[in-house]
Structure formats: C-alpha cells, structure tokens
Design an enzyme around this catalytic site. Structure first.
Site, PDB file in Angstrom:
ATOM      1  CD  GLU A   1      -2.833  -1.181  -0.207  1.00  0.00           C
ATOM      2  OE1 GLU A   1      -2.998  -0.146  -0.890  1.00  0.00           O
ATOM      3  OE2 GLU A   1      -3.305  -2.286  -0.549  1.00  0.00           O
TER       4      GLU A   1
ATOM      5  CB  CYS B   1       8.582  -1.837  -8.564  1.00  0.00           C
ATOM      6  SG  CYS B   1       7.273  -2.590  -9.558  1.00  0.00           S
TER       7      CYS B   1
END
Length: 171
Positions: free
Chosen positions: A128, A165
């Site tokens: 998150e 990422c």
C-alpha cells in the site's frame, strides 16, 4: 521522508512496534507509530458485516498531514465490487489503510503462526505504501507490488520491490 503507522481500533502496541521495525527495514527511513481513532462504526456496513475501507481512509485524510500514513486495523475491509480487500491507498494524499483481519491463520481455521502473520502484514503495508508513491501493480509475482487476489498471492511475493519497481520510488 517519514512514515507513520496509525492503529485504528485495538492493535497491540507490541505488534505496531514490530511492524514499525519491519517497514523501516524496507524503506530505510524514519517510521513512527501513533494511536489513531478507536471508533470505526461510521464505516460499518451491517449487510456485508464489513467495514468500507474508503470511508476509513477518508477519516485518516482529514486527521493527518504527515508525508505517508498507513492506518492499521483488525476489521474486515471491503470496497464495492470486491468481496474484501487487504488494503487501499490514496496516491494523491499519501494515505493508506491495511486490514490484518484476513492475514491471520486463525481466520481460515488454522493454527496461529505469528511469524507468517507478521510477514503478511509487512508485505501488505509495503504494498500500500508503494501505491502512495504512485506505483501500480506489477506482473512479477515475487514483487511486493504484485496484486494479491488471495492470501496465496501474498505468501508468494516478497516484502521488497523488484528491480523494475524499486527505481520508481523516490524517498
């Protein structure tokens, strides 16, 4: 950059401290814990017997101006169109929420495994937080940004960002 983990409801201080250390180990930045609000009733949907995660996320937005905030709760979360969610993030505000409810072995009628539970919670918090940095879902099933459609997906991925990422995160 600073990350605050905020307990929503009754989350043990010892668990919050453990998660603080784990998240700090991933991001290598200051992480603190704070007590959030205890009354989650405004987000409860009696028909679903779950809590609307976006409503709790909105409450965090109004009460916190920190750079990155993750609300940690032990209630079952949902968003419309999904049976449940492990968490949700608002990329604009840098605020997220994570539910511990379905991360425990006991939810599935299995014996408690605290190490596995803490690893799962860490992965979901880091995931998150990745969204708060603008990252989307990753196709690499080992990357923490891989979408968890089930707990099996969470167990397969690692608590770290893949080589694709990681460079996209600017602390």
């Amino acid at each position: 950059m600073n990350i605050t983990l905020k307990s929503l409801g009754n989350i043990a201080d010892e668990l919050m401290e453990e998660l603080k250390d784990r998240v700090g180990g991933v991001f290598h930045c200051p992480v603190e814990t704070q007590a959030g609000f205890g009354d989650l009733a405004q987000a409860y949907n009696p028909q679903r017997k779950q809590y609307f995660s976006s409503k709790l996320l909105g409450s965090l937005k109004k009460s916190e101006g920190r750079e990155r905030v993750v609300g940690i709760t032990d209630v079952d979360l949902y968003v419309p169109r999904l049976n449940f969610v492990f968490g949700e993030a608002d990329t604009v505000s840098g605020i997220a929420i994570v539910s511990l409810y379905r991360l425990r072995q006991e939810y599935y009628g299995l014996a408690s495994d605290e190490a596995l539970f803490q690893a799962r919670a860490t992965k979901e918090i880091v995931h998150e937080l990745g969204h708060t940095f603008g990252l989307g879902h990753c196709s690499n099933n080992k990357c923490v940004m891989h979408f968890s459609n089930s707990l099996a997906d969470t167990d397969v991925k690692e608590a770290y960002f893949c080589d694709k990422c990681r460079p996209k995160i600017i602390l």
